[in-house]
Motif scaffolding. Sequence first.
Motif, short mmCIF file in Angstrom:
data_model
loop_
_atom_site.label_atom_id
_atom_site.label_comp_id
_atom_site.label_asym_id
_atom_site.label_seq_id
_atom_site.Cartn_x
_atom_site.Cartn_y
_atom_site.Cartn_z
N PHE A 59 0.85 -1.18 0.00
CA PHE A 59 0.00 0.00 0.00
C PHE A 59 0.89 1.24 0.00
N GLU A 60 0.34 2.32 -0.52
CA GLU A 60 1.00 3.62 -0.39
C GLU A 60 0.38 4.35 0.78
N THR A 61 1.21 4.91 1.64
CA THR A 61 0.71 5.61 2.81
C THR A 61 1.64 6.80 3.11
N ILE A 62 1.41 7.46 4.22
CA ILE A 62 2.25 8.58 4.66
C ILE A 62 2.73 8.28 6.07
N LEU A 63 4.04 8.41 6.29
CA LEU A 63 4.60 8.23 7.62
C LEU A 63 5.61 9.35 7.85
N ASP A 64 5.50 10.04 8.95
CA ASP A 64 6.35 11.20 9.24
C ASP A 64 6.28 12.22 8.10
N ASN A 65 5.07 12.39 7.55
CA ASN A 65 4.81 13.34 6.45
C ASN A 65 5.61 13.02 5.20
N LYS A 66 5.96 11.76 5.02
CA LYS A 66 6.74 11.36 3.84
C LYS A 66 6.05 10.20 3.13
N PRO A 67 6.14 10.15 1.79
CA PRO A 67 5.58 9.01 1.06
C PRO A 67 6.23 7.72 1.55
N THR A 68 5.41 6.71 1.77
CA THR A 68 5.90 5.47 2.36
C THR A 68 5.20 4.28 1.71
N LEU A 69 5.96 3.21 1.51
CA LEU A 69 5.40 1.95 1.04
C LEU A 69 5.22 1.02 2.24
N GLU A 70 4.00 0.57 2.45
CA GLU A 70 3.68 -0.36 3.53
C GLU A 70 3.45 -1.74 2.93
N THR A 71 4.23 -2.71 3.34
CA THR A 71 4.14 -4.07 2.80
C THR A 71 3.87 -5.05 3.93
N LYS A 72 2.85 -5.89 3.74
CA LYS A 72 2.51 -6.93 4.72
C LYS A 72 2.63 -8.29 4.05
N GLY A 73 3.21 -9.24 4.75
CA GLY A 73 3.35 -10.57 4.19
C GLY A 73 3.82 -11.55 5.24
N LEU A 74 4.32 -12.68 4.77
CA LEU A 74 4.84 -13.71 5.67
C LEU A 74 6.34 -13.88 5.44
N TRP A 75 7.10 -13.91 6.52
CA TRP A 75 8.53 -14.21 6.44
C TRP A 75 8.70 -15.72 6.63
N ASP A 76 9.81 -16.22 6.15
CA ASP A 76 10.19 -17.58 6.50
C ASP A 76 11.69 -17.64 6.70
N LEU A 77 12.11 -18.61 7.49
CA LEU A 77 13.54 -18.84 7.71
C LEU A 77 13.96 -19.92 6.72
N LYS A 78 14.65 -19.49 5.70
CA LYS A 78 15.01 -20.40 4.61
C LYS A 78 15.72 -21.64 5.13
N ASN A 79 15.28 -22.78 4.68
CA ASN A 79 15.87 -24.09 5.02
C ASN A 79 15.66 -24.48 6.48
N ALA A 80 14.75 -23.79 7.17
CA ALA A 80 14.56 -24.12 8.59
C ALA A 80 13.09 -24.29 8.98
N TYR A 81 12.15 -24.07 8.06
CA TYR A 81 10.74 -24.33 8.28
C TYR A 81 10.15 -23.54 9.45
N MET A 82 10.48 -22.27 9.51
CA MET A 82 9.89 -21.36 10.49
C MET A 82 9.33 -20.18 9.72
N SER A 83 8.18 -19.64 10.19
CA SER A 83 7.58 -18.52 9.48
C SER A 83 6.68 -17.72 10.41
N GLY A 84 6.20 -16.59 9.90
CA GLY A 84 5.30 -15.72 10.66
C GLY A 84 5.02 -14.46 9.85
N PRO A 85 4.22 -13.54 10.40
CA PRO A 85 3.87 -12.31 9.67
C PRO A 85 4.92 -11.21 9.83
N PHE A 86 4.99 -10.33 8.82
CA PHE A 86 5.83 -9.14 8.93
C PHE A 86 5.08 -7.93 8.38
N ILE A 87 5.49 -6.75 8.83
CA ILE A 87 5.00 -5.48 8.26
C ILE A 87 6.22 -4.60 8.03
#
Length: 324
Positions: free
Chosen positions: A253-281
């Motif tokens: 998403f495009e948003t504003i943070l500290d009065n500056k144009p900002t890209l906000e990305t939400k998704g899932l992280w994973d630990l490569k080759n280790a089968y661990m994951s969770g959400p990130f922002i």
Amino acid sequence: MIKKTTLVLIITVLMFNCNSGPNKRIIPNSSGRINTLSVIVDNDLWKGKVGEAMRSILAAPVEGLSQDEPLFSMKQMPPQVFSGFTTESRTILKVEKGSENGVSIKNDVFARPQTYIVVSGKTNEDIILELKNNSVKIIDAFKKEEIKEKQRQIKLSLFDDKALEQKLGFSINLASAYRTAKATDDFFWLRKDVSTGTMDLMIYQVPLSSIRKGDSAVVDVVRVRDSVGKVHIEGGLEGSYLGTEPAYAPYIFETILDNKPTLETKGLWDLKNAYMSGPFINYAIEDKVNNRYLIVEGYVFGPSLEMRDYMFELESVIKSVKIK
């Protein structure tokens, strides 16, 4: 005579203070758990299509989580019992049937701070239409109130961030429960322990040219975060590192943070080759003055944990960023 005069003076002062304008009104402090709404609506409406519409909007699944969790938890009560301490909730949504169609957003009506929203309509269909047409505005008002409250709580015990300001030129309000796991001249990894895992922040900067505008932005954000994770956040197994879950397309998403144009990305992280994951922002803040994107990302690791409120805390922390 002196005692009588003194009593009259005290009463006069008290009357003046209580009636000197709306800003002098004495009202209690609000209360309530973060992301929990008090919903004031007749039982029959709550059990029917009006309640279904409310739940579909306000209890919709939060984007970017690995499991379905509602945007807000909702505590319903009929108007007849809405009095006394029940009016002191920080976030209140009231439905009024039979009144003119509309949505009214008010602040500090019964307590402070408080966001009080009334949705009204002549019929059930009118109420549902008002809810749907104003859903973005309603959610935004409640979410802003909750972020302010979370930031207020965080400020009660702050982490010392002088190194962040000196090396990356910004400030951020962090609770003192965070600890520094790794720090270099251009990268910081901060962690806070939770019941069965951790809440993490990683903060770094990249040149403005690293992230293109438009459709390519999400590809570049993922590429940058994966390359940073590979260098700085390695797992316990050989060859494992923090990356992005490829099977789950991130939201951007495009948003504003500290009065500056900002890209906000939400998704899932994973630990490569280790089968661990969770959400990130991830927030990529466009800092043209310094020809960089300042990137502040929060993520949670916690098997079996509900993630909504942890991710909300991280979002609230990141939204306190001030570039110097």
